[in-house]
Write a protein that holds these residues in place. Structure first.
Motif, PDB file in Angstrom:
ATOM      1  N   GLN A  30      19.520  87.239  79.284  1.00  0.00           N
ATOM      2  CA  GLN A  30      20.775  86.998  78.541  1.00  0.00           C
ATOM      3  C   GLN A  30      20.007  86.147  77.447  1.00  0.00           C
ATOM      4  O   GLN A  30      19.587  84.790  77.223  1.00  0.00           O
ATOM      5  CB  GLN A  30      22.034  85.953  79.306  1.00  0.00           C
ATOM      6  N   ILE A  31      20.688  86.799  76.469  1.00  0.00           N
ATOM      7  CA  ILE A  31      20.596  85.739  74.840  1.00  0.00           C
ATOM      8  C   ILE A  31      21.178  84.104  74.756  1.00  0.00           C
ATOM      9  O   ILE A  31      22.696  83.964  75.437  1.00  0.00           O
ATOM     10  CB  ILE A  31      20.468  86.337  73.792  1.00  0.00           C
ATOM     11  N   ILE A  32      20.980  83.147  73.922  1.00  0.00           N
ATOM     12  CA  ILE A  32      21.680  81.930  73.689  1.00  0.00           C
ATOM     13  C   ILE A  32      22.662  82.470  73.011  1.00  0.00           C
ATOM     14  O   ILE A  32      24.569  82.056  73.251  1.00  0.00           O
ATOM     15  CB  ILE A  32      21.351  81.598  72.585  1.00  0.00           C
ATOM     16  N   ALA A  33      23.329  83.373  71.617  1.00  0.00           N
ATOM     17  CA  ALA A  33      25.019  83.657  71.135  1.00  0.00           C
ATOM     18  C   ALA A  33      25.481  84.100  72.205  1.00  0.00           C
ATOM     19  O   ALA A  33      26.602  84.337  72.303  1.00  0.00           O
ATOM     20  CB  ALA A  33      24.694  85.670  70.508  1.00  0.00           C
ATOM     21  N   ASP A  34      25.287  85.058  73.571  1.00  0.00           N
ATOM     22  CA  ASP A  34      26.043  85.663  74.785  1.00  0.00           C
ATOM     23  C   ASP A  34      26.246  84.628  76.008  1.00  0.00           C
ATOM     24  O   ASP A  34      27.752  85.396  76.328  1.00  0.00           O
ATOM     25  CB  ASP A  34      25.356  87.271  74.934  1.00  0.00           C
ATOM     26  N   TYR A  35      25.355  83.950  75.775  1.00  0.00           N
ATOM     27  CA  TYR A  35      26.089  83.080  76.977  1.00  0.00           C
ATOM     28  C   TYR A  35      26.738  82.023  77.199  1.00  0.00           C
ATOM     29  O   TYR A  35      27.420  81.734  77.359  1.00  0.00           O
ATOM     30  CB  TYR A  35      24.277  82.306  77.519  1.00  0.00           C
ATOM     31  N   TRP A  36      26.333  81.241  76.001  1.00  0.00           N
ATOM     32  CA  TRP A  36      27.919  80.414  75.630  1.00  0.00           C
ATOM     33  C   TRP A  36      28.792  80.265  75.937  1.00  0.00           C
ATOM     34  O   TRP A  36      29.652  80.136  73.530  1.00  0.00           O
ATOM     35  CB  TRP A  36      26.721  78.729  74.384  1.00  0.00           C
ATOM     36  N   GLN A  37      29.643  80.897  76.062  1.00  0.00           N
ATOM     37  CA  GLN A  37      31.481  81.313  76.266  1.00  0.00           C
ATOM     38  C   GLN A  37      32.149  80.990  76.598  1.00  0.00           C
ATOM     39  O   GLN A  37      33.423  80.443  76.536  1.00  0.00           O
ATOM     40  CB  GLN A  37      31.277  82.751  75.825  1.00  0.00           C
ATOM     41  N   THR A  38      32.134  79.947  78.255  1.00  0.00           N
ATOM     42  CA  THR A  38      33.280  79.804  78.976  1.00  0.00           C
ATOM     43  C   THR A  38      32.952  78.031  79.317  1.00  0.00           C
ATOM     44  O   THR A  38      32.066  78.125  79.433  1.00  0.00           O
ATOM     45  CB  THR A  38      33.529  80.719  80.542  1.00  0.00           C
ATOM     46  N   GLN A  39      34.019  77.673  79.553  1.00  0.00           N
ATOM     47  CA  GLN A  39      34.177  76.607  80.284  1.00  0.00           C
ATOM     48  C   GLN A  39      33.066  76.051  82.089  1.00  0.00           C
ATOM     49  O   GLN A  39      32.119  75.549  81.697  1.00  0.00           O
ATOM     50  CB  GLN A  39      34.828  76.270  81.097  1.00  0.00           C
ATOM     51  N   ASP A  40      32.484  77.479  82.554  1.00  0.00           N
ATOM     52  CA  ASP A  40      31.798  77.636  83.511  1.00  0.00           C
ATOM     53  C   ASP A  40      30.419  77.578  82.867  1.00  0.00           C
ATOM     54  O   ASP A  40      29.830  76.810  83.282  1.00  0.00           O
ATOM     55  CB  ASP A  40      31.672  78.240  84.674  1.00  0.00           C
ATOM     56  N   GLN A  41      29.963  78.300  81.886  1.00  0.00           N
ATOM     57  CA  GLN A  41      29.097  78.303  81.465  1.00  0.00           C
ATOM     58  C   GLN A  41      28.310  76.510  80.727  1.00  0.00           C
ATOM     59  O   GLN A  41      27.571  76.240  80.488  1.00  0.00           O
ATOM     60  CB  GLN A  41      28.539  79.081  80.682  1.00  0.00           C
ATOM     61  N   ALA A  42      29.431  76.196  80.314  1.00  0.00           N
ATOM     62  CA  ALA A  42      29.637  74.561  79.631  1.00  0.00           C
ATOM     63  C   ALA A  42      28.318  74.156  81.086  1.00  0.00           C
ATOM     64  O   ALA A  42      28.166  72.981  80.858  1.00  0.00           O
ATOM     65  CB  ALA A  42      30.726  74.134  79.163  1.00  0.00           C
ATOM     66  N   GLN A  43      29.646  73.568  82.279  1.00  0.00           N
ATOM     67  CA  GLN A  43      29.441  73.030  83.392  1.00  0.00           C
ATOM     68  C   GLN A  43      28.030  73.607  83.912  1.00  0.00           C
ATOM     69  O   GLN A  43      26.836  72.212  84.129  1.00  0.00           O
ATOM     70  CB  GLN A  43      30.432  73.855  84.682  1.00  0.00           C
ATOM     71  N   ALA A  44      27.599  74.747  83.791  1.00  0.00           N
ATOM     72  CA  ALA A  44      26.501  75.090  84.052  1.00  0.00           C
ATOM     73  C   ALA A  44      25.236  74.410  83.542  1.00  0.00           C
ATOM     74  O   ALA A  44      23.908  74.480  84.019  1.00  0.00           O
ATOM     75  CB  ALA A  44      26.079  76.245  84.591  1.00  0.00           C
ATOM     76  N   GLY A  45      25.517  74.488  81.916  1.00  0.00           N
ATOM     77  CA  GLY A  45      24.635  74.829  81.341  1.00  0.00           C
ATOM     78  C   GLY A  45      24.085  72.267  81.300  1.00  0.00           C
ATOM     79  O   GLY A  45      22.893  72.376  81.650  1.00  0.00           O
ATOM     80  N   TRP A 110      15.550  69.904  75.268  1.00  0.00           N
ATOM     81  CA  TRP A 110      16.002  71.390  75.156  1.00  0.00           C
ATOM     82  C   TRP A 110      16.835  71.456  76.205  1.00  0.00           C
ATOM     83  O   TRP A 110      17.980  72.305  75.057  1.00  0.00           O
ATOM     84  CB  TRP A 110      14.858  72.261  75.757  1.00  0.00           C
ATOM     85  N   ARG A 111      16.682  70.956  77.083  1.00  0.00           N
ATOM     86  CA  ARG A 111      18.620  71.325  77.544  1.00  0.00           C
ATOM     87  C   ARG A 111      20.059  70.539  77.409  1.00  0.00           C
ATOM     88  O   ARG A 111      20.576  71.372  76.681  1.00  0.00           O
ATOM     89  CB  ARG A 111      18.193  71.963  79.429  1.00  0.00           C
ATOM     90  N   ALA A 112      19.003  69.316  77.034  1.00  0.00           N
ATOM     91  CA  ALA A 112      20.481  69.223  76.087  1.00  0.00           C
ATOM     92  C   ALA A 112      20.404  69.615  74.918  1.00  0.00           C
ATOM     93  O   ALA A 112      22.148  68.962  74.842  1.00  0.00           O
ATOM     94  CB  ALA A 112      19.833  67.484  76.443  1.00  0.00           C
ATOM     95  N   ASN A 113      19.963  69.694  74.467  1.00  0.00           N
ATOM     96  CA  ASN A 113      19.877  70.543  72.878  1.00  0.00           C
ATOM     97  C   ASN A 113      21.163  71.431  73.192  1.00  0.00           C
ATOM     98  O   ASN A 113      22.047  71.571  72.114  1.00  0.00           O
ATOM     99  CB  ASN A 113      19.082  70.285  72.448  1.00  0.00           C
ATOM    100  N   GLN A 114      20.427  71.983  74.231  1.00  0.00           N
ATOM    101  CA  GLN A 114      21.213  73.788  74.460  1.00  0.00           C
ATOM    102  C   GLN A 114      23.066  73.080  74.236  1.00  0.00           C
ATOM    103  O   GLN A 114      23.924  73.913  73.770  1.00  0.00           O
ATOM    104  CB  GLN A 114      20.863  74.071  75.264  1.00  0.00           C
TER     105      GLN A 114
END
Length: 527
Positions: A30-45, A110-114
């Motif tokens: 999964q690429i970055i542009a496709d991943y960061w879309q939802t609240q659940d993904q933000a929480q997982a991040g 790097w993860r925090a910056n994402q």
């Protein structure tokens, strides 16, 4: 809920970006542009950032070990040459553990910056978004704080985006240059300030998937670390202003000292009201897993264990890679309690044969098996914890690592006040720490101390309260002791490792592997 379960963070996998020069999509990644879309993904991040705290290069083993051994309270006792060489300040740039620490900290960054790059644009609950961003700022600030104290000068990277249109800019972004000390510390101040503004005091009453969870960064943690960062840079008023909020601001009454000092270093009563921030570990029996969490990309079989309990454990119960110095042992003996007993923190910190204090056994009642003059670490090991008899020959400790305690707030506030010329006001905060150890009233035994006398007293108090907690070398560095001939001579008396110290080598060197691949990376004083 007891604590964050880091296995939730495995939801965030390695995210790979690409530019328009090669328009090929891997269907399995999964690429970055496709991943960061939802609240659940933000929480997982944001959960994935916490995952970086339990690596060997962060708090699992090597970061505490290579920090402790550089102090005068701990010395190496190990066949592992890297640990011994760090302890005597002769570590080469090619050391594997030195590289592990660097790599793990920058993985966290790097993860925090994402999160900080991508979460602001997600349509989601705004309060939860603020908490997620606040945690990312806090954890990035903590990573840079640790890098600054370990390597002195490092690159400051504040975005995860490395692919941009200008080819020359790509080179600069991919190979970041070393920042100045001022730039590095200003970033630390900024990150902790942003975290302080966005984080809640507690998660008990928030609404969202993080409701009630322990172990997440809070406003108190950010305020405390911001004050600590100011203190380390000798910005005394700024530091005092932060610490004051624990006594007169909205953090007043939120934290206090636990009655039992050892509760800060054992697997029960974790995340207590003395703890501002701690790294969450769990034994295999608690959280499962079959793959040791040394590093690399996490997966569903990862464990969440700490190796410190086994690395520091005495002979026959672990690796015994480090030992307390005789100096720190004797320092505990300098002053008796009001009842005429030894400082109770001694036997919570150091395992020693003390018949007069009923300390003649180890690990579940085994009679003292060593020469009577031997001493070993007890803090952060399972020695003396009821129901524990042996660590099973494996690295399987679930003891959380306490990054910041309220005792530190008290002694740092006292230090800031003393440096501001308010020495008499410092007594009350020092005495709260001494009262738990049942030590006499300092205002009676040493009244009307001058500023320098109080500095020396605080150095003594900090040595006892924070022995084997990765604090001592940072205190030694920030106080300038290594460059004061009288203090350096004293350190050499405390710990023979200081006989081989040379200027600059109080820090770990920039790893050679990093210097080889990054043409913009500068060496530091230890290289």
């Amino acid at each position: 809920m007891k604590k964050i379960k880091y296995y939730f963070s495995f939801l965030l996998l390695a995210l790979v970006g690409c530019d328009d020069k090669l328009d090929i999509v891997n269907p399995n990644t999964q690429i970055i542009a496709d991943y960061w879309q939802t609240q659940d993904q933000a929480q997982a991040g944001v959960n994935a950032i916490y995952n970086s705290l339990i690596l060997d290069g962060t708090y699992m083993r090597m970061f505490p070990t290579l920090t402790d051994t550089r102090g005068d309270d701990i010395t190496g006792d190990t066949p592992w040459l890297d640990i011994a060489q760090v302890g005597n300040f002769t570590i080469p740039t090619t050391s594997g553990p030195v590289q592990w620490i660097w790599g793990a900290k920058y993985q966290l960054i790097w993860r925090a910056n994402q999160v900080l790059d991508n979460v602001p644009a997600i349509e989601m609950d705004e309060a939860l978004k603020n908490r997620i961003l606040g945690q990312a700022y806090f954890l990035r600030g903590l990573a840079y704080f640790n890098l600054a104290n370990t390597y002195k000068v490092v690159p400051v990277v504040t975005t995860a985006q490395t692919v941009i249109s200008d080819d020359e800019a790509v080179q600069v972004e991919t190979y970041p240059a070393t920042a100045t000390e001022e730039e590095l510390w200003n970033q630390i101040f900024s990150d902790f300030q942003m975290a302080k503004e966005l984080l809640p005091i507690s998660y008990d009453n928030v609404s969202g998937p993080d409701q009630g969870q322990k172990g997440r960064a809070t406003k108190g943690a950010a305020t405390g670390m911001l004050g600590k960062a100011y203190l380390y840079r000798q910005q005394w008023q700024n530091a005092a202003d932060q610490f004051e909020q624990f006594f007169t601001g909205d953090l007043q009454g939120r934290y206090s000292l636990v009655e039992d000092y050892r509760d800060n270093f054992k697997p029960t009563n974790e995340n207590n009201f003395e703890s501002l921030f701690e790294v969450q570990f769990g034994s295999v029996e608690e959280v499962g897993g079959s793959t040791r969490n040394y590093g690399g990309d996490p997966n569903s079989t990862w464990q969440q264990v700490s190796s410190q309990g086994y690395t520091y454990a005495m002979e026959g119960y672990g690796y015994s890679d480090v030992l307390p110095t005789r100096w720190i042992y004797n320092e505990f003996k300098e002053e008796k309690t009001v009842n005429g007993n030894s400082d109770p923190r001694l036997l919570e910190t150091i395992a020693s044969y003390e018949p007069e204090d009923n300390s003649t056994t180890v690990y579940g009642g085994t009679p003292w098996p060593f020469a009577e003059d031997r001493i070993f670490p007890r803090k952060y090991t399972h020695d003396g914890i009821p129901g524990w008899t042996d660590e099973g020959g494996i690295e399987n400790s679930g003891i959380n690592y306490r990054v910041l305690r309220f005792a530190d707030i008290l002694l740092m506030y006292a230090e800031a006040l003393n440096e501001l010329g308010q020495t008499s006001e410092a007594y009350q905060y020092i005495q709260q720490v001494r009262d738990r150890a049942n030590l006499p009233d300092l205002a009676t035994t040493k009244p009307v101390m001058g500023q320098q006398e109080m500095r020396d007293q605080l150095a003594h108090e900090r040595a006892l309260e924070f022995a084997i907690e990765g604090q001592r070398i940072n205190d030694i560095i920030r106080w300038g002791w290594l460059y004061d001939p009288e203090k350096l001579a004293m350190l050499k008396q405390h710990d023979a490792d200081f006989n081989t110290w040379t200027p600059g080598n109080e820090y770990l060197p920039i790893p050679q592997t990093e210097l080889d691949v990054n043409p913009n990376l500068a060496t530091n004083p230890a290289n």
